[in-house]
Write an enzyme that holds these catalytic residues in place. Sequence first.
Site, PDB file in Angstrom:
ATOM      1  N   LYS A  84       0.987  -0.771  -0.285  1.00 37.76           N
ATOM      2  CA  LYS A  84       0.072  -0.390   0.079  1.00 37.76           C
ATOM      3  C   LYS A  84       0.903   1.172  -0.265  1.00 37.76           C
ATOM      4  O   LYS A  84       1.865   0.837   0.660  1.00 37.76           O
ATOM      5  CB  LYS A  84      -0.856  -0.009   0.972  1.00 37.76           C
ATOM      6  CG  LYS A  84      -1.829   1.045   1.351  1.00 37.76           C
ATOM      7  CD  LYS A  84      -3.357   0.697   1.032  1.00 37.76           C
ATOM      8  CE  LYS A  84      -4.166   2.184   0.667  1.00 37.76           C
ATOM      9  NZ  LYS A  84      -3.667   2.680   0.243  1.00 37.76           N
ATOM     10  N   LYS A 108       5.447   2.082   8.454  1.00 39.29           N
ATOM     11  CA  LYS A 108       3.967   3.585   9.049  1.00 39.29           C
ATOM     12  C   LYS A 108       2.983   2.276   9.283  1.00 39.29           C
ATOM     13  O   LYS A 108       2.067   2.388  10.030  1.00 39.29           O
ATOM     14  CB  LYS A 108       3.843   4.606   7.669  1.00 39.29           C
ATOM     15  CG  LYS A 108       4.043   6.006   7.573  1.00 39.29           C
ATOM     16  CD  LYS A 108       3.714   6.116   6.103  1.00 39.29           C
ATOM     17  CE  LYS A 108       4.533   6.799   5.170  1.00 39.29           C
ATOM     18  NZ  LYS A 108       3.975   7.943   4.882  1.00 39.29           N
ATOM     19  N   LYS A 120       5.186   2.121  -3.484  1.00 37.09           N
ATOM     20  CA  LYS A 120       5.089   3.768  -3.839  1.00 37.09           C
ATOM     21  C   LYS A 120       5.205   3.754  -5.143  1.00 37.09           C
ATOM     22  O   LYS A 120       6.058   2.566  -5.978  1.00 37.09           O
ATOM     23  CB  LYS A 120       6.129   3.883  -3.568  1.00 37.09           C
ATOM     24  CG  LYS A 120       5.905   5.208  -2.697  1.00 37.09           C
ATOM     25  CD  LYS A 120       4.725   5.955  -2.136  1.00 37.09           C
ATOM     26  CE  LYS A 120       5.435   7.339  -1.605  1.00 37.09           C
ATOM     27  NZ  LYS A 120       4.308   7.756  -0.090  1.00 37.09           N
ATOM     28  N   THR A 204      -3.984  13.120   6.580  1.00 33.09           N
ATOM     29  CA  THR A 204      -2.753  13.623   6.885  1.00 33.09           C
ATOM     30  C   THR A 204      -2.574  14.909   7.530  1.00 33.09           C
ATOM     31  O   THR A 204      -1.691  14.842   9.051  1.00 33.09           O
ATOM     32  CB  THR A 204      -1.779  13.549   5.652  1.00 33.09           C
ATOM     33  OG1 THR A 204      -2.103  12.437   4.897  1.00 33.09           O
ATOM     34  CG2 THR A 204      -0.247  13.537   6.188  1.00 33.09           C
ATOM     35  N   ASN A 235      -1.413  19.383   0.000  1.00 34.82           N
ATOM     36  CA  ASN A 235      -2.594  18.816   1.476  1.00 34.82           C
ATOM     37  C   ASN A 235      -2.219  18.714   2.468  1.00 34.82           C
ATOM     38  O   ASN A 235      -3.126  19.414   3.298  1.00 34.82           O
ATOM     39  CB  ASN A 235      -2.663  17.966   0.328  1.00 34.82           C
ATOM     40  CG  ASN A 235      -3.993  16.672   1.087  1.00 34.82           C
ATOM     41  OD1 ASN A 235      -3.116  15.909   2.128  1.00 34.82           O
ATOM     42  ND2 ASN A 235      -5.459  16.835   0.387  1.00 34.82           N
ATOM     43  N   SER A 362      -6.419   5.566   4.479  1.00 34.13           N
ATOM     44  CA  SER A 362      -6.996   4.609   2.847  1.00 34.13           C
ATOM     45  C   SER A 362      -6.994   3.600   3.726  1.00 34.13           C
ATOM     46  O   SER A 362      -8.027   2.408   2.658  1.00 34.13           O
ATOM     47  CB  SER A 362      -5.471   4.870   2.318  1.00 34.13           C
ATOM     48  OG  SER A 362      -5.528   6.130   2.098  1.00 34.13           O
TER      49      SER A 362
HETATM   50  N1  GLU Z   1       1.198   8.874  -0.100  1.00 37.66           N
HETATM   51  C1  GLU Z   1       0.465   8.527   1.761  1.00 37.66           C
HETATM   52  C2  GLU Z   1       1.626   8.402   2.146  1.00 37.66           C
HETATM   53  O1  GLU Z   1       2.910   8.605   2.014  1.00 37.66           O
HETATM   54  C3  GLU Z   1      -0.775   8.258   1.542  1.00 37.66           C
HETATM   55  C4  GLU Z   1      -0.376   6.218   1.393  1.00 37.66           C
HETATM   56  C5  GLU Z   1      -1.560   5.791   1.531  1.00 37.66           C
HETATM   57  O2  GLU Z   1      -2.846   6.829   1.826  1.00 37.66           O
HETATM   58  O3  GLU Z   1      -2.273   4.290   0.965  1.00 37.66           O
HETATM   59  O4  GLU Z   1       1.793   7.919   2.873  1.00 37.66           O
END
Ligand code: GLU
Length: 428
Positions: A84, A108, A120, A204, A235, A362
């Site tokens: 993810k 994370k 990613k 976020t 954002n 998410s």
């Molecule tokens: N791009 C965001 C991050 O770096 C969200 C990733 C997501 O929602 O999967 O955490």
Amino acid sequence: MAISQSNAPAISDSDKENLDVLTSTQAIILEALTRLGYDSAMYELLKEPLRILTVRFPVRMDDGSVQVFTGYRAQHNDAVGPTKGGIRLHPDVTEDEIRALSIWMSIKCGIANLPYGGGKGGIICDPRTMSFSEIERLSRAYVRAISQIVGPTKDIPAPDVFSNSQNMAWMMDEYSHIREFDSPGFITGKPLVLGGSKGRESATARGVAICIEEAAKVKNISIQGARVIIQGFGNAGSYLAKFMYDSGAKVVGISDAYGALYDSNGLNIPELLEQRDSFGTVTKLFEDTITNKELLEQECDILVPAAIENQITKDNAANVKASVIVEAANGPTTTAATKILSDKGVLIVPDVLGNSGGVIVSYFEWVQNNQGYYWSEEEIDKKLIDLMRKSFHTVYEAAHKYGVDMRLAAYMVGVRRMAESARWRGWV
Ligand code: GLU
């Protein structure tokens, strides 16, 4: 077998600072695994993504010409579950950066105990110079190029730097066409009408705000009147400015890619939000700006880097005045700067904890897509508050238990489920 230090990058405090995000991430993974008692096989498994796909794909531009773009999708580790993580659209995207960012996503997800590994994606492009329809064709072409390795139970993308709910809508539509069935769970960060989640857009920033509250309690700082500097007005930065302003803090500084604004009496955030464009640009409208570098060194209580990597380095760390730093961006503080600041007693809430609100909501979006039943904004917010507070205190307590800074503690907490899952699967 003990972890061999010889083939691994060291956390160095030599004169030349390591600004390479991949090797500095590997060094902290190594340190976390070593302290937890894992062997070298585990480090070998986790030091790089399991898969990384590089794609080159043509896009027809508005003037009739064809431009070939390069993109990546990295899947760090799927021992826990599907991978993810977001897709960034930025001219500075590199393969190593995407590798590192996929590892950060694993950490994370581990801290928040989400049933995912990290992934990613990135496309080398500058959406600020592209038209709406060019960005649509780019988004769709990228999904066609990576479609084999992604999917709702394989690897679930999301927004990241310069990508938003519109990109997610095009990507979901393209994927659903390829698979020939509606696939809302393929991607998160979608518009509400297409199966997006309430609260995802501001998630976020909401998570950062919750971490600020917890960190402020620990440091005995009252949010009322606390002076806050936010670097970045995209954002995360813009929603956070609004949340902090509304909660009675004094937002004394903000910035975008072109400059920064600072006012010790507090900035008029609602007015700045009105004037900001969709890429978060606002300072061009002002004459009395300072640089981003200067902003980081201004007087404040709480500093939130919400822009890009390597902003607080060993060259400016000693000049930072804040007593709390909450990282909304990925990788804004180098390892050497973390040490300087921690030695000064600054509480750093690291990126893998501070900005995890995005991936947490998410996850809620994906669960709602899978169950076909949608929660209210209040339900989402309550679940996010509970999980963020729990994550904060788990990491804070680990930092005390192991006598390490919050960043290393976060990695120690975040790597555990992945390592245990890999062990149970018999991989190592
Ligand atoms: N791009 C965001 C991050 O770096 C969200 C990733 C997501 O929602 O999967 O955490």
